[in-house]
Design a protein around this motif. Structure first.
Motif, PDB file in Angstrom:
ATOM      1  N   ARG A   1       0.798  -1.222   0.000  1.00 32.21           N
ATOM      2  CA  ARG A   1       0.000   0.000   0.000  1.00 32.21           C
ATOM      3  C   ARG A   1       0.832   1.274   0.000  1.00 32.21           C
ATOM      4  NH1 ARG A   1      -3.589   2.053  -0.500  1.00 32.21           N
ATOM      5  NH2 ARG A   1      -4.759   2.618   1.353  1.00 32.21           N
ATOM      6  N   LEU A   2       1.949   1.263   0.742  1.00 28.59           N
ATOM      7  CA  LEU A   2       2.703   2.493   0.933  1.00 28.59           C
ATOM      8  C   LEU A   2       3.253   3.086  -0.373  1.00 28.59           C
ATOM      9  CD1 LEU A   2       3.646   4.549   2.973  1.00 28.59           C
ATOM     10  CD2 LEU A   2       5.651   3.121   3.430  1.00 28.59           C
ATOM     11  N   PRO A   3       3.796   2.293  -1.293  1.00 27.09           N
ATOM     12  CA  PRO A   3       4.313   2.915  -2.521  1.00 27.09           C
ATOM     13  C   PRO A   3       3.267   3.731  -3.266  1.00 27.09           C
ATOM     14  CG  PRO A   3       5.128   0.667  -2.315  1.00 27.09           C
ATOM     15  CD  PRO A   3       4.095   0.842  -1.236  1.00 27.09           C
ATOM     16  N   ASP A   4       2.047   3.233  -3.356  1.00 26.16           N
ATOM     17  CA  ASP A   4       0.999   3.992  -4.042  1.00 26.16           C
ATOM     18  C   ASP A   4       0.592   5.227  -3.250  1.00 26.16           C
ATOM     19  OD1 ASP A   4       0.879   2.319  -6.233  1.00 26.16           O
ATOM     20  OD2 ASP A   4      -0.678   1.044  -5.356  1.00 26.16           O
ATOM     21  N   LEU A   5       0.546   5.105  -1.917  1.00 21.80           N
ATOM     22  CA  LEU A   5       0.162   6.248  -1.099  1.00 21.80           C
ATOM     23  C   LEU A   5       1.170   7.386  -1.184  1.00 21.80           C
ATOM     24  CD1 LEU A   5      -1.168   4.459   2.129  1.00 21.80           C
ATOM     25  CD2 LEU A   5      -2.517   5.555   0.331  1.00 21.80           C
ATOM     26  N   LEU A   6       2.434   7.052  -1.433  1.00 20.89           N
ATOM     27  CA  LEU A   6       3.471   8.071  -1.499  1.00 20.89           C
ATOM     28  C   LEU A   6       3.544   8.758  -2.867  1.00 20.89           C
ATOM     29  CD1 LEU A   6       6.363   6.378   0.511  1.00 20.89           C
ATOM     30  CD2 LEU A   6       5.025   8.386   1.180  1.00 20.89           C
ATOM     31  N   LYS A   7       2.851   8.233  -3.844  1.00 21.74           N
ATOM     32  CA  LYS A   7       2.859   8.869  -5.167  1.00 21.74           C
ATOM     33  C   LYS A   7       2.149  10.218  -5.082  1.00 21.74           C
ATOM     34  CE  LYS A   7       2.988   4.589  -7.865  1.00 21.74           C
ATOM     35  NZ  LYS A   7       2.234   3.687  -8.791  1.00 21.74           N
ATOM     36  N   GLY A   8       2.867  11.272  -5.360  1.00 20.24           N
ATOM     37  CA  GLY A   8       2.283  12.609  -5.303  1.00 20.24           C
ATOM     38  C   GLY A   8       2.134  13.154  -3.903  1.00 20.24           C
ATOM     39  N   ARG A   9       2.650  12.442  -2.898  1.00 17.28           N
ATOM     40  CA  ARG A   9       2.568  12.916  -1.518  1.00 17.28           C
ATOM     41  C   ARG A   9       3.955  12.948  -0.891  1.00 17.28           C
ATOM     42  NH1 ARG A   9      -1.919   9.250  -1.309  1.00 17.28           N
ATOM     43  NH2 ARG A   9      -3.927  10.311  -1.012  1.00 17.28           N
ATOM     44  N   ARG A  10       4.107  13.815   0.076  1.00 18.78           N
ATOM     45  CA  ARG A  10       5.327  13.877   0.875  1.00 18.78           C
ATOM     46  C   ARG A  10       5.126  13.005   2.099  1.00 18.78           C
ATOM     47  NH1 ARG A  10       7.806  19.552   3.235  1.00 18.78           N
ATOM     48  NH2 ARG A  10       9.677  18.681   4.264  1.00 18.78           N
ATOM     49  N   GLY A  11       5.939  11.980   2.252  1.00 22.56           N
ATOM     50  CA  GLY A  11       5.810  11.071   3.384  1.00 22.56           C
ATOM     51  C   GLY A  11       6.603  11.563   4.582  1.00 22.56           C
ATOM     52  N   LEU A  12       5.920  11.777   5.703  1.00 17.04           N
ATOM     53  CA  LEU A  12       6.576  12.249   6.924  1.00 17.04           C
ATOM     54  C   LEU A  12       6.362  11.222   8.031  1.00 17.04           C
ATOM     55  CD1 LEU A  12       5.566  16.035   6.925  1.00 17.04           C
ATOM     56  CD2 LEU A  12       7.716  15.003   6.145  1.00 17.04           C
ATOM     57  N   LEU A  13       7.456  10.713   8.561  1.00 22.08           N
ATOM     58  CA  LEU A  13       7.437   9.745   9.648  1.00 22.08           C
ATOM     59  C   LEU A  13       7.762  10.477  10.951  1.00 22.08           C
ATOM     60  CD1 LEU A  13       7.594   6.965  11.037  1.00 22.08           C
ATOM     61  CD2 LEU A  13       9.945   6.782  10.157  1.00 22.08           C
ATOM     62  N   ALA A  14       6.771  10.625  11.808  1.00 17.54           N
ATOM     63  CA  ALA A  14       6.968  11.308  13.087  1.00 17.54           C
ATOM     64  C   ALA A  14       7.425  10.287  14.118  1.00 17.54           C
ATOM     65  CB  ALA A  14       5.675  11.981  13.529  1.00 17.54           C
ATOM     66  N   HIS A  15       8.658  10.466  14.606  1.00 14.58           N
ATOM     67  CA  HIS A  15       9.227   9.484  15.528  1.00 14.58           C
ATOM     68  C   HIS A  15      10.315  10.156  16.355  1.00 14.58           C
ATOM     69  CE1 HIS A  15      10.204   5.458  16.941  1.00 14.58           C
ATOM     70  NE2 HIS A  15      11.485   5.720  16.730  1.00 14.58           N
ATOM     71  N   PRO A  16      10.347   9.925  17.678  1.00 12.43           N
ATOM     72  CA  PRO A  16      11.395  10.530  18.503  1.00 12.43           C
ATOM     73  C   PRO A  16      12.782  10.132  18.012  1.00 12.43           C
ATOM     74  CG  PRO A  16       9.679   9.572  19.876  1.00 12.43           C
ATOM     75  CD  PRO A  16       9.402   9.120  18.475  1.00 12.43           C
ATOM     76  N   GLY A  17      13.707  11.082  18.067  1.00 13.17           N
ATOM     77  CA  GLY A  17      15.090  10.801  17.701  1.00 13.17           C
ATOM     78  C   GLY A  17      15.411  11.000  16.241  1.00 13.17           C
ATOM     79  N   MET A  18      14.431  11.343  15.419  1.00 14.32           N
ATOM     80  CA  MET A  18      14.715  11.625  14.015  1.00 14.32           C
ATOM     81  C   MET A  18      15.561  12.894  13.911  1.00 14.32           C
ATOM     82  SD  MET A  18      13.367   9.269  11.983  1.00 14.32           S
ATOM     83  CE  MET A  18      14.133   8.164  13.182  1.00 14.32           C
ATOM     84  N   PRO A  19      16.409  13.025  12.888  1.00 21.20           N
ATOM     85  CA  PRO A  19      17.347  14.151  12.847  1.00 21.20           C
ATOM     86  C   PRO A  19      16.717  15.497  12.527  1.00 21.20           C
ATOM     87  CG  PRO A  19      17.557  12.800  10.872  1.00 21.20           C
ATOM     88  CD  PRO A  19      16.643  12.056  11.802  1.00 21.20           C
TER      89      PRO A  19
END
Length: 237
Positions: free
Chosen positions: A161-179
């Protein structure tokens, strides 16, 4: 309840609306303390917003004479929220909060730290989900119900599912410790992924980053899910 949300079938051809739902009737009586002759804000599910005059109200029915219902609902946020399934009580609050903020697509996702028993909760029954979405709409004076889907497998979601959802969208993963800190005021169509209270496990973070998501954080504090989601949406959009 800042808006009385009407189903299309509650409206007759002569522009009368009949409300017979006990929850809304109780709210009209006990919170609005409405009386015949009062003009209240009404909305039609999936349609416009306007005003209506209360003609009658008793324990069984409220009748409204509708005025012009052409005001559009507030604009939706350009985001598809992917939320690791919270525990049931938190799920109810989270659905109401994100609906009030304007999210129109929600995916509830299974991750390693989501207890399997959560998927057995009565809160996931379609009617229960709908109730919480409606409460969010009534709070925000909105009429458009979000779409909610369930993704009970993490790997199938990421691979299928994720590859299609990311088409035309900016994927942001909210997670502690990300740079990178959470950006502000963006306008891009966005896929926002938020983990459970304990966060995604490292393997899950790696898979999401490999799929093309950007890792972001809200600072050093560990927040409850409904707090984190509200803060993320407010800061992003």
């Amino acid at each position: 309840m800042n808006l009385i949300l009407l189903a299309p079938e509650e409206i007759t051809h002569d522009r009368l609306a009949r409300v017979r739902d006990p929850r809304r009737l109780a709210h009209l009586r006990e919170v609005h303390r409405a009386r015949p002759g009062d003009r209240l804000t009404l909305g039609v599910e999936g349609g416009g917003i306007g005003r209506g005059e209360l003609l009658s109200l008793d324990e069984h029915e409220a009748r409204f004479a509708l005025e012009e219902m052409g005001q559009p609902p507030p604009p939706a946020l350009p985001v598809h929220l992917v939320l690791a399934l919270p525990r049931p009580r938190m799920l109810a609050r989270s659905l109401e909060h994100v609906t009030a903020l304007g999210v129109k697509r929600i995916t509830l996702l299974h991750t390693r730290r989501v207890e399997k028993s959560y998927w057995m909760s009565p809160e996931l029954a379609p009617q229960k989900i709908r109730t919480h979405l409606v409460l969010g709409l009534e709070q925000a004076r909105d009429t458009r119900l979000p779409e909610v889907e369930l993704a009970k497998g993490f790997r199938p979601f990421v691979e299928d599912r994720l590859p299609d959802l990311l088409k035309g969208r900016r994927g942001l993963l909210a997670h502690p410790g990300m740079p990178r800190a959470c950006p502000r005021g963006i306008e891009d169509p966005t896929l926002l992924l938020v983990g459970p209270e304990g966060g995604f496990i490292p393997w899950e973070v790696e898979r999401l980053l490999e799929a093309g998501c950007e890792g972001i954080h809200l600072g050093p504090r560990i927040l409850r899910v409904e707090t984190a989601v509200t803060a993320l949406l407010s800061r992003l959009f």
